[in-house]
Design an enzyme around this catalytic site. Sequence first.
Site, mmCIF file in Angstrom:
data_model
loop_
_atom_site.group_PDB
_atom_site.id
_atom_site.type_symbol
_atom_site.label_atom_id
_atom_site.label_comp_id
_atom_site.label_asym_id
_atom_site.label_seq_id
_atom_site.Cartn_x
_atom_site.Cartn_y
_atom_site.Cartn_z
ATOM 1 N N LYS A 111 0.954 -1.239 -0.056
ATOM 2 C CA LYS A 111 0.063 -0.046 -0.083
ATOM 3 C C LYS A 111 0.867 1.093 0.052
ATOM 4 O O LYS A 111 0.571 2.305 -0.473
ATOM 5 C CB LYS A 111 -1.133 -0.124 1.312
ATOM 6 C CG LYS A 111 -1.980 -1.179 1.194
ATOM 7 C CD LYS A 111 -3.369 -0.595 1.244
ATOM 8 C CE LYS A 111 -4.419 -1.742 0.642
ATOM 9 N NZ LYS A 111 -5.579 -1.674 1.183
ATOM 10 N N LYS B 3 -4.284 -10.627 -6.582
ATOM 11 C CA LYS B 3 -5.319 -10.910 -5.760
ATOM 12 C C LYS B 3 -6.498 -9.939 -6.699
ATOM 13 O O LYS B 3 -6.114 -8.678 -6.921
ATOM 14 C CB LYS B 3 -4.970 -10.233 -4.276
ATOM 15 C CG LYS B 3 -6.127 -10.389 -3.460
ATOM 16 C CD LYS B 3 -5.929 -9.850 -1.885
ATOM 17 C CE LYS B 3 -6.082 -8.563 -2.029
ATOM 18 N NZ LYS B 3 -6.973 -8.075 -0.601
ATOM 19 N N LYS C 1 -10.929 -4.747 -4.270
ATOM 20 C CA LYS C 1 -11.926 -3.914 -4.405
ATOM 21 C C LYS C 1 -11.159 -2.346 -5.003
ATOM 22 O O LYS C 1 -12.250 -1.546 -5.459
ATOM 23 C CB LYS C 1 -12.793 -3.655 -3.278
ATOM 24 C CG LYS C 1 -12.354 -3.261 -1.890
ATOM 25 C CD LYS C 1 -13.644 -3.017 -1.010
ATOM 26 C CE LYS C 1 -13.471 -3.881 0.187
ATOM 27 N NZ LYS C 1 -12.387 -3.327 1.130
HETATM 28 P P1 ATP Z 1 -8.466 -3.370 -0.605
HETATM 29 O O1 ATP Z 1 -8.618 -3.435 -2.092
HETATM 30 O O2 ATP Z 1 -9.054 -1.848 -0.304
HETATM 31 O O3 ATP Z 1 -7.250 -3.382 0.096
HETATM 32 P P2 ATP Z 1 -9.726 -5.584 -0.076
HETATM 33 O O4 ATP Z 1 -10.553 -6.171 -1.378
HETATM 34 O O5 ATP Z 1 -8.359 -6.338 0.016
HETATM 35 O O6 ATP Z 1 -9.626 -4.077 -0.036
HETATM 36 P P3 ATP Z 1 -10.617 -5.914 2.684
HETATM 37 O O7 ATP Z 1 -11.637 -5.149 3.274
HETATM 38 O O8 ATP Z 1 -9.237 -5.466 2.891
HETATM 39 O O9 ATP Z 1 -10.731 -5.788 1.180
HETATM 40 O O10 ATP Z 1 -10.911 -7.472 2.949
HETATM 41 C C1 ATP Z 1 -12.118 -8.011 3.632
HETATM 42 C C2 ATP Z 1 -11.988 -9.487 3.643
HETATM 43 O O11 ATP Z 1 -11.947 -10.054 2.437
HETATM 44 C C3 ATP Z 1 -10.601 -10.023 4.185
HETATM 45 O O12 ATP Z 1 -10.885 -10.888 4.971
HETATM 46 C C4 ATP Z 1 -9.783 -10.507 2.959
HETATM 47 O O13 ATP Z 1 -8.885 -11.347 3.280
HETATM 48 C C5 ATP Z 1 -10.861 -10.721 2.226
HETATM 49 N N1 ATP Z 1 -10.552 -10.679 0.670
HETATM 50 C C6 ATP Z 1 -10.275 -9.426 0.110
HETATM 51 N N2 ATP Z 1 -9.740 -9.984 -1.060
HETATM 52 C C7 ATP Z 1 -9.896 -11.126 -1.353
HETATM 53 C C8 ATP Z 1 -9.449 -12.009 -2.309
HETATM 54 N N3 ATP Z 1 -9.310 -11.649 -3.614
HETATM 55 N N4 ATP Z 1 -9.701 -13.456 -2.141
HETATM 56 C C9 ATP Z 1 -10.153 -13.889 -1.007
HETATM 57 N N5 ATP Z 1 -10.348 -13.151 0.023
HETATM 58 C C10 ATP Z 1 -10.275 -11.897 -0.178
#
Ligand code: ATP
Length: 333
Positions: A115, A197, A200
């Site tokens: 980040k 990964k 969002k």
């Molecule tokens: P950002 O892109 O803002 O970092 P993010 O998509 O990683 O956000 P978070 O709010 O940080 O989302 O994650 C919420 C939950 O979803 C966490 O438990 C995280 O491990 C899970 N998660 C996020 N992206 C994935 C993915 N691609 N596959 C599986 N689990 C995920």
Amino acid sequence: MFGEQKVCFSGVQPSGNLTIGNYLGAIKNFAEYSEKYKTFYCVVDEHAITVRQNPADLRRRTYETLALYMACGLDPEKNTLYVQSMVHEHAELAWLLNCFTMFGELSRMTQFKDKSAKHADNINAGLFTYPVLMAADILLFQTDVVPVGIDQKQHVELCRDIANRINQIYPDMFTVPEPMMAKSGKKIMSLAEPTKKMSKSDENANAVVYILDDKDTIIRKFKRAVTDSEAEIRFSEDKPGVSNLMTIYSCFTGKNYDEIEREFAGKGYGDFKLAVGEATADSLAPVQARFAELMADKAALEAQMKRGAEEASYYARRTLSKFQKKLGFVQIR
Ligand code: ATP
Ligand code: LTN
């Protein structure tokens, strides 16, 4: 543990539209813990501001994330659903835990490195101490299990280290939590770059399938998903695109990889991608319908936020006050 009951805690940031990665890696699994554990699911808005947020968007997404929790099957009668900033003990415990967390430990966190590379103009101290706030979320409730995607495992391990360190000085202060990851779905990959990964906050909306995307959009995105130059539907490390689609299909249909390989033997990627799109859209349709109903009643969502915060505060106050006492803070009742 609180009394005899084991505790489960997890959180999702209202930092963007939620993806099928958030759904399959985290939220879909939350409901499984409702029966056996005392469950707390939090919308972690204080975590979200480690990256700049537009206030109106943050507010709207906070309502949406809470509504999505419920739309994905979390019954507010069986789970404590609430918003982090409404329970001040999170931020208060985070300060105390900061004094038991090492600079070197935080420097090793891969999410911080990623980040800070991505937001080079805003490497704030909150981004650095983000895992300490996360540890506070978890330890406040004497949590036993934390369902998360694999990207959060390192943070839960740091939380365990902090808890163990404190327990050595102040015996029995915190329950030491375990990360819980879904067997499949713990890491859903980007459709455009399947070695990365699905996230969002990805700028490329075609790389990401959102929980609230309509059926046509979902099918179009899967149609464009990056695969490889073969035409064989086979799960393999050297086929990250196809393997990712197989994981998504498996999560939404319950079929295992062998069954999927048999189902699509002799068929091309076109047929397979369409089937993945349809399975995804059909599984999400009831979630989307329920979400629309919940979002139409803001007052009910606010009542839930208030009730959830009151429930969470009751447990949070107990842990915080126990730790303050151990630390030697004067307590006058
Ligand atoms: P950002 O892109 O803002 O970092 P993010 O998509 O990683 O956000 P978070 O709010 O940080 O989302 O994650 C919420 C939950 O979803 C966490 O438990 C995280 O491990 C899970 N998660 C996020 N992206 C994935 C993915 N691609 N596959 C599986 N689990 C995920
Ligand atoms: N850091 C997590 C969100 C989060 C969380 C938590 C998850 C904040 N606090 C406590 C589990 C337990 C993320 O997904 N980025």
